[in-house]
Design a protein around this motif. Structure first.
Motif, PDB file in Angstrom:
ATOM      1  N   SER A   1      -5.171   5.224  -0.637  1.00  7.49           N
ATOM      2  CA  SER A   1      -4.124   5.505   0.347  1.00  7.49           C
ATOM      3  C   SER A   1      -4.625   6.136   1.624  1.00  7.49           C
ATOM      4  O   SER A   1      -3.818   6.448   2.512  1.00  7.49           O
ATOM      5  N   ASP A   2      -5.943   6.324   1.749  1.00  7.48           N
ATOM      6  CA  ASP A   2      -6.435   6.921   2.977  1.00  7.48           C
ATOM      7  C   ASP A   2      -6.170   5.971   4.144  1.00  7.48           C
ATOM      8  O   ASP A   2      -6.619   4.847   4.172  1.00  7.48           O
TER       9      ASP A   2
ATOM     10  N   ASN B   1       0.003   3.961   4.408  1.00  6.66           N
ATOM     11  CA  ASN B   1       1.280   4.414   3.855  1.00  6.66           C
ATOM     12  C   ASN B   1       1.723   3.378   2.835  1.00  6.66           C
ATOM     13  O   ASN B   1       2.257   2.319   3.189  1.00  6.66           O
TER      14      ASN B   1
ATOM     15  N   ALA C   1       4.100   3.270   0.654  1.00  7.28           N
ATOM     16  CA  ALA C   1       5.542   3.005   0.620  1.00  7.28           C
ATOM     17  C   ALA C   1       5.911   1.968   1.682  1.00  7.28           C
ATOM     18  O   ALA C   1       6.755   1.087   1.465  1.00  7.28           O
ATOM     19  N   GLU C   2       5.264   2.079   2.830  1.00 13.58           N
ATOM     20  CA  GLU C   2       5.500   1.089   3.888  1.00 13.58           C
ATOM     21  C   GLU C   2       4.968  -0.278   3.471  1.00 13.58           C
ATOM     22  O   GLU C   2       5.617  -1.308   3.707  1.00 13.58           O
TER      23      GLU C   2
ATOM     24  N   ARG D   1      10.384   5.409  -1.194  1.00 11.94           N
ATOM     25  CA  ARG D   1       9.278   6.350  -1.378  1.00 11.94           C
ATOM     26  C   ARG D   1       8.522   6.007  -2.651  1.00 11.94           C
ATOM     27  O   ARG D   1       9.068   5.381  -3.559  1.00 11.94           O
TER      28      ARG D   1
END
Length: 969
Positions: free
Chosen positions: A911-912, A915, A917-918, A924
């Motif tokens: 996840s770096d 996002n 969730a996007e 979320r």
């Protein structure tokens, strides 16, 4: 957030930046394509493209000429579309890639059609003056050239349609004659009597490429030839001396060759047995290995009911070598003359025990092995069978009768079997032998092997010293050195094969085996329509005249009036003052049409682009290994010492949806013209490009429906791009370094796609996938569907619709979309040229420009970032898992879209800088909690403008922070 939230009922639709385009979702190709085609013609697209590529390195795909004799079929369409895709792709690479379409206008396909018209009128073609008949053939060919030209153009095939090549153009006919004279001048030509494939219906010799094989049922017979002398076989001679009738038994499926028999062949290593007939003094000589099968035939079909009376252990045996010097007599010897002559036993290494009796009757008029063995033993052909398949009027047995391909004539109750039966020579006969047999692919009639005087190009003869003029030496095969012109045509051709690229690679085996085993090339035809073998033969010596001055006059006459000049010529004037026409025979045989087409490289490739230039690529169906590929190879090897091509692509045949050969009788013909009229050419082109065309391919309603679906998805990708880029300007472009990781990942995928596609089209890339357009099309479609529509576009639609126009993320997205547009429209242009033009003109409406002027897109190598692959592969995999987990709730209408879902998952996702969730398009996501994936409806409220559920939205319909800022700006 503002202090006063906007009302839930407020409509924010007008504030969302929705894609804008007038590019229709419904293609309507059948109606649009003719207008686009007319526009291309009006602007002279092909001519302008030649101007723009002038001076560039050429890529020459030399068009194999179809016959001008009917509407195009699916095989034509597949072939021409594939050629056009390749030519357009080479132009896209920046090459000057001309395409000169052509037609084969001579030969039987056209002549046969004219003869059919005569037959309908009950007229005899042979009674029509040659010039008149040839004029009708020319007019017929010209008509169909015009028809096929328009049909090929409708397929979207771009080429020099105003100046195609035709083998019947005067210059072409002169060049073809000139190529023949090169063979004559180098001593690579001879006239001889050899068995050739002959059509009694068409009354002409045929090339192997003009023959197809079909299963038929023939009459099989066992015939007894009484042995009158066997000096080296005491087992036989003793029986003869004791008044036994010992007969050698032959088996054949061509009873009509028995009246032309002149000898018997045996195998020296074969063991033979003498089988006595019970209750008589008849004894039969057959191979021991085949005796049981022979006896079964006699019992089931024959006239020798007592042949089984003696057990096998009582049969005397002998070796084949014991038959040397033996003599038999023909079963019809009582007719006298030809039939009373002794029939010698000859050792033949071709005699086997695979079938029959182990003894083979020899008719040198009607078999290659027969001819060679008899010739070696001083036995010559007798030319008993005429060109129409009937025996000569003066032939002692069955004179004037036939035709020999008529089943009734050669059948068990026909005159041949009846006469043999009455003479006591027929031991067995049946009309039930099923086997493969050669037929003329035009008349569909059975053919025969028939010995006639013909003109040949030898495969294994060393050329004369004159061959040095224009004929290169062999330098890479069989050890002959530079300057040594002793290489035979077979050696040169085989050497050329090894130095040609064959696509697919396995196809080299087919052409190599054919050239290794092929006989001398018979180039003469006894027809009227074509290029004559323009030679003069000395009546006393039999030699043809070789004089460059005479040849020069002949070719000048051809260039002025075409091949017709030969038939109405003042031959004394052509011979000139040094020769007397009375001393020479004027040859009026016509050249094999495969020599015509095999010479096209000389007047198309070299004629238009310079002496010594050869084609980069030949492309035809797999049958052309014995046709155009081979005739071109032999013609060029014989005159230039090399192949006329650098590479050869072979494709399969178009079959129906069930994998069957298309046939009017089966009602399964898929007409390309109907497909175009209903669906458009681009749909058909998608089918061609998507198939594994190196093998046979299928086409039917279901297959075309799949092509339509694939096309529709790609069209929608372009529609989205056009809408999303409706007001894009250069000021909006964002440098790659400033882009989010998702955009950089998409550029990475584009760069990888670019390399994959380039490996298919660019020979210089050295890829094994060269010209494998199914790979090209699949990669392009997968990228558009999976990477763009189902992933990138889906994720970024929120950004596109709702972010501020100046937002860096939206600018990055649109910058990448613009890059994608320019790449994809170019990649797609060779496959769907009409749609690509429509797409380009929709964005850049300029009547003087065309998408087909463009060159391969510029892709920055720095876009490739392998570190993104594993990371984003994991992200996409987890995204798919999340979507799969959400789907049950959506089906049950617990939630209406993924935006309403809260997700918890045990796995961690890289996840770096991302996002997730996007990426997953959910409200979320919480990671590292629990096992598996758990989905529940979110308790957050929905933004009235972007419809995302976010924590800052206090009630449904209120605005999120981003949307509020956009509207407040």
């Amino acid at each position: 957030m503002t202090d006063q939230p906007r009302q839930e009922t407020q409509d924010y639709k007008s504030t969302v930046f929705l894609p804008v385009t007038d590019f229709p979702m419904k293609a309507g190709l059948a109606q649009k394509e003719p207008a686009i085609l007319a526009h291309w013609e009006e602007m002279d697209l092909y001519g302008k493209l030649r101007e723009r590529r002038k001076g560039r390195r050429r890529f020459i795909l030399h068009d194999g000429p179809p016959y001008a004799n009917g509407d195009i079929h699916m095989g034509h369409a597949m072939n021409k579309v594939l050629k056009d895709i390749i030519v357009r792709s080479q132009s896209l690479l920046g090459y000057d890639a001309p395409y000169i379409p052509g037609w084969d206008c001579h030969g039987l396909p056209i002549e046969w059609k004219i003869e059919e018209e005569y037959r309908k009128k009950k007229q005899n073609k042979d009674e029509v003056p040659a010039q008149e008949f040839r004029a009708e053939c020319r007019a017929y060919a010209d008509k169909w050239v015009g028809v096929q030209k328009e049909q090929f153009k409708r397929l979207g095939v771009m080429g020099d349609w105003d100046d195609p090549y035709l083998t019947m153009k005067f210059d072409a006919e002169a060049t073809i004659a000139g190529e023949l004279l090169k063979f004559a001048e180098s001593g690579q030509l001879y006239r001889g009597a050899k068995p050739v494939m002959w059509s009694p219906v068409e009354k002409t010799a045929l090339a192997e490429a003009e023959v197809e094989y079909e299963d038929i049922v023939s009459t099989q017979i066992d015939v007894a030839f009484e042995i009158v002398e066997a000096p080296n076989a005491p087992e036989i001679q003793t029986l003869i001396d004791n008044a036994f009738k010992v007969s050698a038994v032959i088996w054949t499926t061509t009873p009509w060759t028995i009246p032309v028999n002149q000898a018997l062949a045996y195998g020296e290593a074969i063991e033979y047995v003498l089988v006595p007939e019970g209750g008589s003094k008849n004894v039969y000589l057959v191979a021991k290995e085949l005796a049981a099968i022979f006896l079964t035939r006699c019992g089931d079909q024959g006239n020798v009911p007592g042949v089984l009376a003696y057990p096998e252990e009582d049969w005397a045996s002998l070796r084949g070598t014991d038959l040397a010097g033996a003599i038999a007599r023909h079963p019809m010897h009582h007719l006298g003359g030809f039939f009373a002559k002794p029939r010698p036993f000859l050792a033949g290494d071709f005699v086997t025990t695979d079938a029959g009796t182990g003894l083979v009757h020899m008719a040198p008029d009607h078999g290659e092995d027969d001819f060679a063995l008899c010739k070696a033993n001083g036995i010559n052909p007798v030319f008993a069978v005429e060109n129409d398949g009937k025996y000569r009027e003066d032939w002692l047995w069955l004179g004037g009768q036939g035709s020999v391909i008529n089943p009734k004539f050669v059948g068990r109750e026909g005159p041949i079997c009846t006469d043999l039966r009455e003479a006591g020579g027929l031991l067995a006969a049946s009309d039930d032998f099923k086997h493969s047999y050669p037929h003329s692919w035009r008349s569909k009639a059975k053919i025969i092997f028939r010995c006639t005087p013909q003109w040949f190009i030898p495969m294994d003869q060393n050329p004369s010293p004159l061959a040095g003029e224009g004929r290169a030496p062999l330098t890479q095969a069989s050890g002959k050195g530079e300057g040594d012109n002793a290489a035979t045509l077979r050696e040169l051709a085989l050497n050329s094969i090894e130095h040609t690229r064959w696509v697919p690679e396995r196809s080299i085996n087919r052409i190599r085996s054919m050239v290794e085993g092929r006989p001398d090339w018979v180039i003469s035809r006894q027809r009227a329509w074509g290029v004559p073998i323009a030679l003069y033969v000395h009546r006393k010596t039999g030699d043809y005249l070789v004089d460059k001055s005479v040849n020069s006059r002949i070719l000048k006459a051809f260039r002025g009036a075409g091949a017709d000049a030969w038939f109405g010529a003042d031959h004394q004037a052509l011979l000139g003052p040094d020769y007397d026409l009375n001393d020479y025979e004027v040859v009026n045989d016509i050249l094999d049409v495969w020599f015509d087409s095999g010479s096209t490289h000389s007047f198309v490739v070299e004629g238009r682009y310079g002496e010594g230039v050869r084609a980069d690529l030949y492309l035809e169906g797999s049958d052309q290994h014995r046709g155009w590929f081979q005739s071109s190879l032999l013609e060029s090897s014989g005159t230039r010492g090399r192949a006329p091509y650098d590479a050869v692509l072979t494709h399969g045949f178009a079959l129906d949806g069930q994998g069957r050969k298309m046939s009017k009788s089966l009602g399964n013909v898929v007409d390309p013209l109907k497909v175009i009229a209903e669906s458009g050419s681009d749909i058909l082109r998608v089918w061609v490009a998507s198939t594994d065309y190196f093998d046979d391919v299928r086409i039917g309603k279901e297959v075309l429906a799949g092509s339509s679906d694939a096309y529709r998805k790609l069209r929608n990708t372009f529609r989205y791009l056009l809408g999303a880029l409706s007001d894009f300007s250069e000021e909006e472009r964002l440098p790659v370094a400033e882009m989010p990781e998702l955009e950089r990942y998409m550029l990475h995928l584009l760069a990888r796609l670019d390399a994959d596609l380039r490996s298919v089209v660019d020979k210089a890339a050295g890829s094994e996938n060269w010209l494998e357009f199914s790979r090209y099309t699949r990669a392009l479609m997968d990228f558009a569907n999976s990477d763009l529509s189902a992933f990138f576009f889906d994720i970024r639609k929120d950004c596109l619709y709702c972010d501020a126009k100046s937002d860096p993320k939206r600018r990055a997205y649109r910058t990448v979309l613009d890059t994608l547009f320019h790449a994809l429209v170019r990649y797609a242009a060779p496959i769907i040229p009409f749609t690509a033009e429509e797409v380009w003109q929709s964005r850049y409406p300029n009547a003087e420009e065309s998408v087909h002027f463009l060159e391969w897109p510029t892709v920055d190598a720095a876009w490739l970032d392998q570190s993104l692959d594993d990371k984003w592969a994991e992200i996409r995999n987890r995204r798919d898992q999340v979507n799969e987990a959400i789907e049950p709730l959506r089906r049950e209408k617990v939630i209406r879209s993924s935006l309403e879902a809260d997700v918890t998952m045990g796995e961690l996702v890289p996840s770096d800088g991302v996002n997730f969730a996007e990426i997953a398009i959910v409200a979320r996501i919480e990671m590292g909690k629990g096992d598996g994936i758990v989905v529940k409806p979110s308790d957050w409220h929905k933004c009235g403008r972007c419809w995302r559920l976010l924590p800052e939205v206090e009630e449904d319909g209120a605005l999120c922070n981003r949307c509020d800022e956009v509207l407040s700006a």
